[in-house]
Motif scaffolding. Structure first.
Motif, PDB file in Angstrom:
ATOM      1  N   GLY A   1      54.836   1.457 153.187  1.00  0.00           N
ATOM      2  CA  GLY A   1      55.542   0.197 153.383  1.00  0.00           C
ATOM      3  C   GLY A   1      54.995  -0.915 152.525  1.00  0.00           C
ATOM      4  N   HIS A   2      55.288  -2.138 152.938  1.00  0.00           N
ATOM      5  CA  HIS A   2      54.941  -3.333 152.180  1.00  0.00           C
ATOM      6  C   HIS A   2      54.264  -4.334 153.115  1.00  0.00           C
ATOM      7  CE1 HIS A   2      57.927  -1.531 149.550  1.00  0.00           C
ATOM      8  NE2 HIS A   2      58.808  -1.612 150.521  1.00  0.00           N
ATOM      9  N   ALA A   3      53.257  -5.014 152.609  1.00  0.00           N
ATOM     10  CA  ALA A   3      52.598  -6.063 153.385  1.00  0.00           C
ATOM     11  C   ALA A   3      52.136  -7.168 152.462  1.00  0.00           C
ATOM     12  CB  ALA A   3      51.411  -5.491 154.164  1.00  0.00           C
ATOM     13  N   VAL A   4      52.265  -8.405 152.929  1.00  0.00           N
ATOM     14  CA  VAL A   4      51.847  -9.577 152.149  1.00  0.00           C
ATOM     15  C   VAL A   4      51.099 -10.545 153.065  1.00  0.00           C
ATOM     16  CG1 VAL A   4      52.631 -11.634 150.908  1.00  0.00           C
ATOM     17  CG2 VAL A   4      53.754  -9.423 150.503  1.00  0.00           C
ATOM     18  N   ILE A   5      49.980 -11.067 152.551  1.00  0.00           N
ATOM     19  CA  ILE A   5      49.264 -12.164 153.207  1.00  0.00           C
ATOM     20  C   ILE A   5      49.390 -13.389 152.303  1.00  0.00           C
ATOM     21  CG2 ILE A   5      47.042 -13.001 154.082  1.00  0.00           C
ATOM     22  CD1 ILE A   5      46.185 -10.093 154.470  1.00  0.00           C
TER      23      ILE A   5
ATOM     24  N   TRP B   1      50.282  -5.294 149.522  1.00  0.00           N
ATOM     25  CA  TRP B   1      50.348  -3.834 149.381  1.00  0.00           C
ATOM     26  C   TRP B   1      51.822  -3.474 149.267  1.00  0.00           C
ATOM     27  CZ3 TRP B   1      47.374  -6.618 152.726  1.00  0.00           C
ATOM     28  CH2 TRP B   1      45.992  -6.468 152.619  1.00  0.00           C
ATOM     29  N   GLY B   2      52.117  -2.420 148.496  1.00  0.00           N
ATOM     30  CA  GLY B   2      53.520  -2.086 148.273  1.00  0.00           C
ATOM     31  C   GLY B   2      54.161  -3.122 147.368  1.00  0.00           C
ATOM     32  N   ASP B   3      55.425  -3.464 147.617  1.00  0.00           N
ATOM     33  CA  ASP B   3      56.172  -4.379 146.757  1.00  0.00           C
ATOM     34  C   ASP B   3      56.479  -5.686 147.495  1.00  0.00           C
ATOM     35  OD1 ASP B   3      57.879  -5.729 145.077  1.00  0.00           O
ATOM     36  OD2 ASP B   3      59.541  -4.299 145.281  1.00  0.00           O
TER      37      ASP B   3
ATOM     38  N   VAL C   1      59.561  -9.535 151.448  1.00  0.00           N
ATOM     39  CA  VAL C   1      58.348  -9.498 152.274  1.00  0.00           C
ATOM     40  C   VAL C   1      57.503 -10.736 151.978  1.00  0.00           C
ATOM     41  CG1 VAL C   1      56.333  -8.130 152.917  1.00  0.00           C
ATOM     42  CG2 VAL C   1      58.435  -6.978 152.203  1.00  0.00           C
ATOM     43  N   HIS C   2      57.445 -11.132 150.705  1.00  0.00           N
ATOM     44  CA  HIS C   2      56.721 -12.355 150.331  1.00  0.00           C
ATOM     45  C   HIS C   2      57.368 -13.575 150.981  1.00  0.00           C
ATOM     46  CE1 HIS C   2      55.155 -15.168 146.863  1.00  0.00           C
ATOM     47  NE2 HIS C   2      54.649 -15.472 148.040  1.00  0.00           N
TER      48      HIS C   2
END
Lengths: 326, 326
Positions: A16-20, A31-33, A189-190
């Protein structure tokens, strides 16, 4: 991101995708896109509740923090959720029939048992989104708008879209119909993490939108049991972080976190839509951000397992994939 | 392999592995990695039932086709499943306490309602694997072996392992503990498809293992409602294919098909373990193999959707990823 192991063999894996995001909405880690387009689903209910407060509708209706928490909730349909939503609607001289979320069998076991054993069907109040819809109806009344408040061109949904695009700092590439029949606006996600960072840094004494965001975050952390319910990850994680963090799940494996103490926002989307993996991923990211004690029971429950057989034997475990939140 | 779309935007995606084997166990078609190591979980119950027949235990105990179908079942715990398993155990002078599968709340709604509304806990008979375990107990009795029939070194499990490695034509790289506490032997997707091809071409008048395999396939297709239950994919797909095909699901998104008319075996594993995707993938492969009518209602139910909101509005759809089973 998340692996399930059985007998020392990798059985299933979730990516998957994760953004902080930091207080400027910039990516701290990803992580991811980060630019993957997703539907936030219920993870953006606090965004959908912004116009309720900004418009003055919430104060005009005298909504307390409990009702604001319910407006952000994906609840279990327990009595602690359905009864206050029913009273809220009654205060508006409205009722179950004015909701547009549709009926849903509650996840709360006592409520489910009561319905099943009395041969009663669930009503719209039991829908996990009934608090959000009560908020939509409160704003509809305040705007003297029509009753079909889930239609895309309704003033309520237009106000939601404007707030959504503002806090995500991104024009929505499109929308879908959510399980509760309300429009759900797509973002990246961002964009979703940026919106959570907006909530994290929102000044309770600042501009109107920031004041509204701060009130919603405070309401969620003050009443974690109203945001989801007993046995649910959102409630358990907010309790475990002692009110330092607001978290919210969304269907198809979205999970967000608002970290005011760190002035950061987090968004996770598991590509395959598995909730077990989004719960594990957000738990790992909260631990990594040092707002969740690695020794807290929620870590075993949502992140590591063990996976048990029906006789209680340890059959497997969950692990973080190498490179994710390590 | 499988995509979920909402509002014209790809919301979630499932990838995995699938193999179609011919009557020599050779790969006819494959997607993903045929050599991926997987746990078949419940999809190999017909393999686990081979020693029950080969040993003579099934005939010594006078098991009819219904009991053979139940030995291969992951059932709903409905009365049509639990009552015959209870009678089967009684015929062995055994009972619920002799099972080692553990209790499980049944998926069958009437059975679940009866337990919940009478404040009764489910018993081991309700476990979806109780028929398989009744078969294990029948073989245990026939072999005069000890009561702990799920232990790896028990004669029953050793016989299962030998049969499993023979029909998969592969030494098992390891084992795990299944949800029902029985050992589950790992193999590759190709190995599992090869085993299903063995069942597909098994001669009812042939060698002992082939005769046993043919009897189990016939029992499954003769009693699809016993192999799973109402509302379940295995039962619906076997009914829709009119007895031409035996199919079986396994936990963590494994699905197999035995196609005697085509002399082929099929195995699917979705990497993330999502059952909705393994059901969609096997449905697509049955259609592609021309044993399932594209107009059959099961195609909409398991493969295409639509995905509906709780008010019944069309919110999305499922699609085959380009390149899979197209």
């Amino acid at each position: 991101m998340i692996e399930l192991w059985r007998g020392g063999i990798l059985e299933s894996v979730h990516s998957g995708h994760a953004v902080i995001c930091d207080d400027r909405g910039e990516i701290v880690e990803a992580w991811g896109d980060p630019d993957a387009v997703i539907f936030p689903r219920s993870s953006c209910k606090m965004i959908q509740a912004l116009p309720l407060i900004e418009s003055g509708a919430a104060d005009a209706a005298g909504l307390d923090e409990r009702r604001l928490a319910l407006a952000c909730a994906s609840h279990n349909g327990a009595a602690i959720h359905t009864e206050p939503v029913a009273r809220w609607l009654a205060d508006l001289n409205l009722g179950d029939a004015d909701l547009r979320c549709g009926p849903q069998m509650p996840d709360d076991l006592p409520a489910r048992r009561e319905l099943i054993c009395s041969d009663n069907a669930p009503c719209q109040l039991h829908n996990n989104c009934s608090g959000k819809h009560a908020g939509f109806l409160t704003l509809t009344r305040h705007l003297n708008a029509g009753p079909e408040y889930v239609e895309l061109d309704h003033p309520v949904q237009q106000a939601v879209r404007a707030a959504f695009e503002d806090v995500t700092a991104l024009g929505s590439p499109g929308h879908g119909i959510d399980g509760c029949s309300a429009p759900n606006f797509a973002t990246t996600v961002h964009g979703l993490a940026r919106a959570m960072a907006f909530f994290a840094v929102a000044d309770p004494e600042g501009p109107r939108r920031e004041r509204a965001a701060a009130r919603l975050t405070r309401a969620m952390t003050a009443f974690p049991e109203l945001v989801a319910g007993e046995g649910r990850a959102c409630t358990a994680l907010m309790r475990a972080t002692g009110g330092k963090v607001a978290v919210k799940t969304g269907a198809e494996a979205v999970f967000v976190a608002i970290l005011p103490s760190l002035r950061r926002g987090v968004a996770v989307k598991i590509a395959d839509g598995a909730t077990r993996a989004s719960e594990a991923a957000i738990t790992a990211l909260l631990m990594r951000s040092s707002v969740l004690d690695p020794g807290d029971p929620v870590v075993e429950r949502y992140l590591t397992g063990p996976i048990l057989s029906r006789r209680g034997f340890v059959a497997g475990e969950m692990k973080l994939a190498s490179g994710f939140a390590a």
